[in-house]
Design an enzyme around this catalytic site. Sequence first.
Site, PDB file in Angstrom:
ATOM      1  N   LYS A 270       0.832  -1.216   0.000  1.00 30.28           N
ATOM      2  CA  LYS A 270       0.000   0.000   0.000  1.00 30.28           C
ATOM      3  C   LYS A 270       0.864   1.263   0.000  1.00 30.28           C
ATOM      4  O   LYS A 270       0.638   2.169  -0.787  1.00 30.28           O
ATOM      5  CB  LYS A 270      -0.937   0.013   1.216  1.00 30.28           C
ATOM      6  CG  LYS A 270      -1.913  -1.149   1.244  1.00 30.28           C
ATOM      7  CD  LYS A 270      -2.824  -1.102   2.463  1.00 30.28           C
ATOM      8  CE  LYS A 270      -2.104  -1.134   3.798  1.00 30.28           C
ATOM      9  NZ  LYS A 270      -1.347  -2.376   4.064  1.00 30.28           N
TER      10      LYS A 270
ATOM     11  N   ARG B   1      -9.696   0.771   9.779  1.00 29.75           N
ATOM     12  CA  ARG B   1      -9.268  -0.611  10.062  1.00 29.75           C
ATOM     13  C   ARG B   1     -10.297  -1.403  10.841  1.00 29.75           C
ATOM     14  O   ARG B   1     -10.061  -2.569  11.157  1.00 29.75           O
ATOM     15  CB  ARG B   1      -7.975  -0.601  10.876  1.00 29.75           C
ATOM     16  CG  ARG B   1      -6.855  -0.017  10.085  1.00 29.75           C
ATOM     17  CD  ARG B   1      -5.519  -0.389  10.646  1.00 29.75           C
ATOM     18  NE  ARG B   1      -4.539   0.423   9.979  1.00 29.75           N
ATOM     19  CZ  ARG B   1      -3.269   0.121   9.874  1.00 29.75           C
ATOM     20  NH1 ARG B   1      -2.807  -0.976  10.413  1.00 29.75           N
ATOM     21  NH2 ARG B   1      -2.459   0.906   9.237  1.00 29.75           N
TER      22      ARG B   1
ATOM     23  N   ARG C 149      11.690  -5.185   5.177  1.00 29.62           N
ATOM     24  CA  ARG C 149      11.307  -3.793   4.873  1.00 29.62           C
ATOM     25  C   ARG C 149      12.260  -2.784   5.521  1.00 29.62           C
ATOM     26  O   ARG C 149      12.669  -2.938   6.658  1.00 29.62           O
ATOM     27  CB  ARG C 149       9.880  -3.549   5.372  1.00 29.62           C
ATOM     28  CG  ARG C 149       9.456  -2.105   5.270  1.00 29.62           C
ATOM     29  CD  ARG C 149       7.966  -1.965   5.215  1.00 29.62           C
ATOM     30  NE  ARG C 149       7.286  -2.342   6.445  1.00 29.62           N
ATOM     31  CZ  ARG C 149       5.961  -2.290   6.578  1.00 29.62           C
ATOM     32  NH1 ARG C 149       5.198  -1.927   5.565  1.00 29.62           N
ATOM     33  NH2 ARG C 149       5.400  -2.637   7.711  1.00 29.62           N
TER      34      ARG C 149
ATOM     35  N   ARG D 292      11.501  -0.619  10.966  1.00 29.48           N
ATOM     36  CA  ARG D 292      10.457  -0.133  11.876  1.00 29.48           C
ATOM     37  C   ARG D 292      10.420  -0.932  13.175  1.00 29.48           C
ATOM     38  O   ARG D 292      10.607  -2.146  13.162  1.00 29.48           O
ATOM     39  CB  ARG D 292       9.087  -0.234  11.186  1.00 29.48           C
ATOM     40  CG  ARG D 292       8.844   0.905  10.225  1.00 29.48           C
ATOM     41  CD  ARG D 292       7.605   0.699   9.413  1.00 29.48           C
ATOM     42  NE  ARG D 292       6.464   0.179  10.167  1.00 29.48           N
ATOM     43  CZ  ARG D 292       5.232   0.090   9.683  1.00 29.48           C
ATOM     44  NH1 ARG D 292       4.987   0.487   8.437  1.00 29.48           N
ATOM     45  NH2 ARG D 292       4.258  -0.391  10.405  1.00 29.48           N
TER      46      ARG D 292
ATOM     47  N   ARG E  95      -0.451  -7.715  13.964  1.00 23.74           N
ATOM     48  CA  ARG E  95      -1.101  -6.787  13.030  1.00 23.74           C
ATOM     49  C   ARG E  95      -1.864  -7.551  11.956  1.00 23.74           C
ATOM     50  O   ARG E  95      -2.952  -7.150  11.555  1.00 23.74           O
ATOM     51  CB  ARG E  95      -0.062  -5.846  12.415  1.00 23.74           C
ATOM     52  CG  ARG E  95       0.190  -4.628  13.287  1.00 23.74           C
ATOM     53  CD  ARG E  95       1.636  -4.185  13.278  1.00 23.74           C
ATOM     54  NE  ARG E  95       2.098  -3.819  11.966  1.00 23.74           N
ATOM     55  CZ  ARG E  95       3.323  -4.068  11.496  1.00 23.74           C
ATOM     56  NH1 ARG E  95       4.206  -4.712  12.238  1.00 23.74           N
ATOM     57  NH2 ARG E  95       3.661  -3.680  10.305  1.00 23.74           N
TER      58      ARG E  95
HETATM   59  P1  ADP Z   1       0.916  -1.652   9.139  1.00 25.29           P
HETATM   60  O1  ADP Z   1      -0.145  -1.490   8.097  1.00 25.29           O
HETATM   61  O2  ADP Z   1       2.095  -2.423   8.666  1.00 25.29           O
HETATM   62  O3  ADP Z   1       0.394  -2.108  10.455  1.00 25.29           O
HETATM   63  P2  ADP Z   1       1.063   1.196   9.436  1.00 25.29           P
HETATM   64  O4  ADP Z   1       2.267   2.018   9.200  1.00 25.29           O
HETATM   65  O5  ADP Z   1      -0.116   1.406   8.579  1.00 25.29           O
HETATM   66  O6  ADP Z   1       1.568  -0.272   9.388  1.00 25.29           O
HETATM   67  O7  ADP Z   1       0.576   1.336  10.942  1.00 25.29           O
HETATM   68  C1  ADP Z   1       1.492   1.161  12.009  1.00 25.29           C
HETATM   69  C2  ADP Z   1       0.755   1.256  13.339  1.00 25.29           C
HETATM   70  O8  ADP Z   1       0.112   2.548  13.470  1.00 25.29           O
HETATM   71  C3  ADP Z   1      -0.372   0.246  13.549  1.00 25.29           C
HETATM   72  O9  ADP Z   1       0.110  -1.009  14.005  1.00 25.29           O
HETATM   73  C4  ADP Z   1      -1.193   0.969  14.638  1.00 25.29           C
HETATM   74  O10 ADP Z   1      -0.543   0.908  15.910  1.00 25.29           O
HETATM   75  C5  ADP Z   1      -1.124   2.406  14.156  1.00 25.29           C
HETATM   76  N1  ADP Z   1      -2.219   2.681  13.212  1.00 25.29           N
HETATM   77  C6  ADP Z   1      -2.107   2.993  11.881  1.00 25.29           C
HETATM   78  N2  ADP Z   1      -3.326   3.175  11.331  1.00 25.29           N
HETATM   79  C7  ADP Z   1      -4.226   2.993  12.324  1.00 25.29           C
HETATM   80  C8  ADP Z   1      -5.654   3.017  12.393  1.00 25.29           C
HETATM   81  N3  ADP Z   1      -6.413   3.270  11.312  1.00 25.29           N
HETATM   82  N4  ADP Z   1      -6.237   2.780  13.598  1.00 25.29           N
HETATM   83  C9  ADP Z   1      -5.510   2.546  14.693  1.00 25.29           C
HETATM   84  N5  ADP Z   1      -4.170   2.460  14.693  1.00 25.29           N
HETATM   85  C10 ADP Z   1      -3.526   2.683  13.523  1.00 25.29           C
HETATM   86  P1  ADP Z   2       2.178  -1.894   3.188  1.00 22.65           P
HETATM   87  O1  ADP Z   2       2.186  -0.386   3.162  1.00 22.65           O
HETATM   88  O2  ADP Z   2       0.988  -2.475   2.503  1.00 22.65           O
HETATM   89  O3  ADP Z   2       2.409  -2.467   4.536  1.00 22.65           O
HETATM   90  P2  ADP Z   2       4.780  -1.640   1.831  1.00 22.65           P
HETATM   91  O4  ADP Z   2       4.509  -0.745   0.672  1.00 22.65           O
HETATM   92  O5  ADP Z   2       5.493  -1.053   2.995  1.00 22.65           O
HETATM   93  O6  ADP Z   2       3.418  -2.365   2.300  1.00 22.65           O
HETATM   94  O7  ADP Z   2       5.583  -2.913   1.289  1.00 22.65           O
HETATM   95  C1  ADP Z   2       6.055  -3.919   2.191  1.00 22.65           C
HETATM   96  C2  ADP Z   2       7.430  -4.399   1.735  1.00 22.65           C
HETATM   97  O8  ADP Z   2       7.306  -5.135   0.508  1.00 22.65           O
HETATM   98  C3  ADP Z   2       8.418  -3.269   1.443  1.00 22.65           C
HETATM   99  O9  ADP Z   2       9.695  -3.699   1.878  1.00 22.65           O
HETATM  100  C4  ADP Z   2       8.347  -3.098  -0.063  1.00 22.65           C
HETATM  101  O10 ADP Z   2       9.583  -2.603  -0.606  1.00 22.65           O
HETATM  102  C5  ADP Z   2       8.049  -4.511  -0.547  1.00 22.65           C
HETATM  103  N1  ADP Z   2       7.177  -4.559  -1.740  1.00 22.65           N
HETATM  104  C6  ADP Z   2       6.137  -3.725  -2.037  1.00 22.65           C
HETATM  105  N2  ADP Z   2       5.526  -4.088  -3.193  1.00 22.65           N
HETATM  106  C7  ADP Z   2       6.197  -5.191  -3.636  1.00 22.65           C
HETATM  107  C8  ADP Z   2       6.048  -6.028  -4.811  1.00 22.65           C
HETATM  108  N3  ADP Z   2       5.080  -5.818  -5.727  1.00 22.65           N
HETATM  109  N4  ADP Z   2       6.911  -7.057  -4.928  1.00 22.65           N
HETATM  110  C9  ADP Z   2       7.879  -7.274  -3.983  1.00 22.65           C
HETATM  111  N5  ADP Z   2       8.067  -6.533  -2.884  1.00 22.65           N
HETATM  112  C10 ADP Z   2       7.250  -5.484  -2.694  1.00 22.65           C
END
Ligand code: ADP
Ligand code: ADP
Length: 230
Positions: free
Chosen positions: A19, A97, A136, A169, A180
């Site tokens: 995403k 979410r 990542r 991260r 998550r």
């Molecule tokens: P990921 O999708 O990998 O969990 P994000 O960067 O989107 O990573 O979110 C990291 C953290 O930020 C989540 O695990 C949560 O603690 C918080 N967070 C992000 N978006 C939301 C949301 N819509 N509601 C509640 N907490 C959120």
């Molecule tokens: P999200 O925001 O959905 O959690 P990220 O954009 O952070 O996902 O992507 C997660 C990991 O996968 C990152 O390390 C990114 O570089 C890698 N990645 C993203 N898209 C692809 C793809 N199409 N093929 C392989 N690796 C990918």
Amino acid sequence: MRGTSMRHVVFIGPQGAGKGTQAARVAPMFDLLHLATGDLFRALMAGESDLAAEVRTYYDRGDLVPDELTARVLFAALDERAAGSDVRGALIDGFPRNAAQARVLDEQISARGEVLAAVVHIDVARDVLMRRLTGRLVCRACGATYHREFNPPQVSGVCDLDGGELYVRSDDTEEAVARRLDIYFSETEPLLERWRARGLVRDVDGDQPIDAVTAAIAAAIEPVLGPAGR
Ligand code: ADP
Ligand code: ADP
């Protein structure tokens, strides 16, 4: 801001679906603001405040930050960044979410006279997600995302865009990732039904090369947003 009301797009997909990677490409193509709640929280936690300390207690465990606080942070960022800009709308990544957040999004959008134009569902199998998340890397300065193996930076440890330091991260540990993903599949994915009933969902296969996923998303949203500008 444009005379017409803003049209927003929501990205939904499990952690690691791509995403953030895709939003960074698609938002500028369609003149959308990229608003990622996770990025907003990471920016907040880069400073020292009571709010940052509160967010950290949820974030590091992989738990959701309380709904009310999350919505407040998101809409404050939307107001701040949309003011005086010429965007078509926001590309919202990481919100909603759960059902309570989905209701808040609907209420806010309709109170503002804006439109939810599409929900892009990026899907990837769970075993692939784990491999993506454990490699990542994120830029400390701009939030750009890389992968040690699948999308490496040109110079190890350094962001291609601004030379910022790349870091892992604090919540990309195996435990927090598993937590998550569990929350995603139990609380977030079921929201798709609500939007499918309204004809808003566009399904995209996220298990393709990064460029192919970008093209699929652009093709899916062009009919509802109008042609890409760049
Ligand atoms: P990921 O999708 O990998 O969990 P994000 O960067 O989107 O990573 O979110 C990291 C953290 O930020 C989540 O695990 C949560 O603690 C918080 N967070 C992000 N978006 C939301 C949301 N819509 N509601 C509640 N907490 C959120
Ligand atoms: P999200 O925001 O959905 O959690 P990220 O954009 O952070 O996902 O992507 C997660 C990991 O996968 C990152 O390390 C990114 O570089 C890698 N990645 C993203 N898209 C692809 C793809 N199409 N093929 C392989 N690796 C990918």
